[in-house]
Motif scaffolding. Structure first.
Motif, mmCIF file in Angstrom:
data_model
loop_
_atom_site.group_PDB
_atom_site.id
_atom_site.type_symbol
_atom_site.label_atom_id
_atom_site.label_comp_id
_atom_site.label_asym_id
_atom_site.label_seq_id
_atom_site.Cartn_x
_atom_site.Cartn_y
_atom_site.Cartn_z
ATOM 1 N N MET A 1 0.843 -1.177 0.000
ATOM 2 C CA MET A 1 0.000 0.000 0.000
ATOM 3 C C MET A 1 0.887 1.238 0.000
ATOM 4 N N SER A 2 0.482 2.251 -0.718
ATOM 5 C CA SER A 2 1.166 3.540 -0.753
ATOM 6 C C SER A 2 0.209 4.610 -0.267
ATOM 7 N N GLN A 3 0.775 5.635 0.378
ATOM 8 C CA GLN A 3 -0.035 6.752 0.845
ATOM 9 C C GLN A 3 0.541 8.032 0.283
ATOM 10 N N PHE A 4 -0.341 8.979 -0.001
ATOM 11 C CA PHE A 4 0.067 10.265 -0.540
ATOM 12 C C PHE A 4 -0.643 11.372 0.207
ATOM 13 N N ILE A 5 -0.011 12.499 0.287
ATOM 14 C CA ILE A 5 -0.655 13.710 0.777
ATOM 15 C C ILE A 5 -0.724 14.653 -0.411
ATOM 16 N N LEU A 6 -1.915 15.121 -0.710
ATOM 17 C CA LEU A 6 -2.124 16.047 -1.822
ATOM 18 C C LEU A 6 -2.470 17.415 -1.262
ATOM 19 N N ASN A 7 -1.855 18.424 -1.796
ATOM 20 C CA ASN A 7 -2.202 19.800 -1.463
ATOM 21 C C ASN A 7 -2.932 20.386 -2.657
ATOM 22 N N VAL A 8 -4.179 20.760 -2.462
ATOM 23 C CA VAL A 8 -5.005 21.298 -3.542
ATOM 24 C C VAL A 8 -5.089 22.808 -3.365
ATOM 25 N N LYS A 9 -4.488 23.535 -4.296
ATOM 26 C CA LYS A 9 -4.456 25.000 -4.196
ATOM 27 C C LYS A 9 -5.794 25.623 -4.569
ATOM 28 N N ASP A 10 -6.457 25.050 -5.544
ATOM 29 C CA ASP A 10 -7.724 25.607 -6.029
ATOM 30 C C ASP A 10 -8.874 24.831 -5.385
ATOM 31 N N GLU A 11 -9.444 25.408 -4.335
ATOM 32 C CA GLU A 11 -10.519 24.731 -3.594
ATOM 33 C C GLU A 11 -11.717 24.408 -4.474
ATOM 34 N N SER A 12 -11.926 25.172 -5.543
ATOM 35 C CA SER A 12 -13.073 24.915 -6.412
ATOM 36 C C SER A 12 -12.934 23.596 -7.162
ATOM 37 N N LYS A 13 -11.735 23.071 -7.271
ATOM 38 C CA LYS A 13 -11.496 21.802 -7.974
ATOM 39 C C LYS A 13 -11.514 20.603 -7.020
ATOM 40 N N LEU A 14 -11.542 20.858 -5.726
ATOM 41 C CA LEU A 14 -11.414 19.790 -4.742
ATOM 42 C C LEU A 14 -12.546 18.775 -4.823
ATOM 43 N N GLU A 15 -13.773 19.236 -4.879
ATOM 44 C CA GLU A 15 -14.900 18.303 -4.898
ATOM 45 C C GLU A 15 -14.847 17.389 -6.122
ATOM 46 N N MET A 16 -14.515 17.946 -7.286
ATOM 47 C CA MET A 16 -14.411 17.148 -8.501
ATOM 48 C C MET A 16 -13.313 16.089 -8.361
ATOM 49 N N LEU A 17 -12.174 16.477 -7.803
ATOM 50 C CA LEU A 17 -11.074 15.539 -7.614
ATOM 51 C C LEU A 17 -11.465 14.427 -6.645
ATOM 52 N N LEU A 18 -12.072 14.787 -5.520
ATOM 53 C CA LEU A 18 -12.489 13.777 -4.542
ATOM 54 C C LEU A 18 -13.533 12.825 -5.120
ATOM 55 N N ASN A 19 -14.465 13.347 -5.892
ATOM 56 C CA ASN A 19 -15.467 12.477 -6.534
ATOM 57 C C ASN A 19 -14.798 11.483 -7.475
ATOM 58 N N TYR A 20 -13.849 11.962 -8.236
ATOM 59 C CA TYR A 20 -13.133 11.057 -9.152
ATOM 60 C C TYR A 20 -12.378 9.989 -8.378
ATOM 61 N N LEU A 21 -11.611 10.385 -7.378
ATOM 62 C CA LEU A 21 -10.823 9.419 -6.609
ATOM 63 C C LEU A 21 -11.716 8.406 -5.906
ATOM 64 N N ASN A 22 -12.834 8.857 -5.379
ATOM 65 C CA ASN A 22 -13.768 7.940 -4.718
ATOM 66 C C ASN A 22 -14.420 6.969 -5.691
ATOM 67 N N SER A 23 -14.455 7.308 -6.967
ATOM 68 C CA SER A 23 -15.052 6.411 -7.966
ATOM 69 C C SER A 23 -14.141 5.238 -8.310
ATOM 70 N N LEU A 24 -12.880 5.325 -7.958
ATOM 71 C CA LEU A 24 -11.934 4.243 -8.241
ATOM 72 C C LEU A 24 -11.994 3.205 -7.121
ATOM 73 N N ASN A 25 -12.229 1.953 -7.485
ATOM 74 C CA ASN A 25 -12.437 0.923 -6.463
ATOM 75 C C ASN A 25 -11.155 0.467 -5.771
ATOM 76 N N TYR A 26 -10.002 0.904 -6.217
ATOM 77 C CA TYR A 26 -8.741 0.497 -5.605
ATOM 78 C C TYR A 26 -8.109 1.612 -4.770
ATOM 79 N N ILE A 27 -8.863 2.695 -4.582
ATOM 80 C CA ILE A 27 -8.360 3.827 -3.800
ATOM 81 C C ILE A 27 -9.371 4.144 -2.704
ATOM 82 N N SER A 28 -8.871 4.380 -1.510
ATOM 83 C CA SER A 28 -9.723 4.917 -0.453
ATOM 84 C C SER A 28 -9.225 6.317 -0.126
#
Length: 72
Positions: A1-28
């Motif tokens: 398992m690998s872990q990452f910390i992401l820093n999102v500068k543009d808060e308006s893009k955060l929800e879209m990014l989280l929705n995409y990542l949550n749609s992947l079944n191999y990522i929590s």
């Protein structure tokens, strides 16, 4: 398992990014609060050793040093 910390500068893009990542079944996704710090045992041991072996010569006065840092 690998872990990452992401820093999102543009808060308006955060929800879209989280929705995409949550749609992947191999990522929590776990959102950490600003106070959460994850430090591995190896790093903890290094810091404990440094603290144990530290002398006053290893430290500098913050007031003397703070203006020497270049922050963009």
């Amino acid at each position: 398992m690998s872990q990452f910390i992401l820093n999102v500068k543009d808060e308006s893009k955060l929800e879209m990014l989280l929705n995409y990542l949550n749609s992947l079944n191999y990522i929590s996704v776990e959102k950490l609060n600003n106070d959460a710090v994850i430090i591995g045992e190896e790093e903890k041991n290094i810091m404990r050793t440094r603290k144990k072996n530290a002398t006053t010569e290893n430290f500098k006065n913050w007031d003397d040093m703070k203006d020497s840092f270049k922050v963009d």
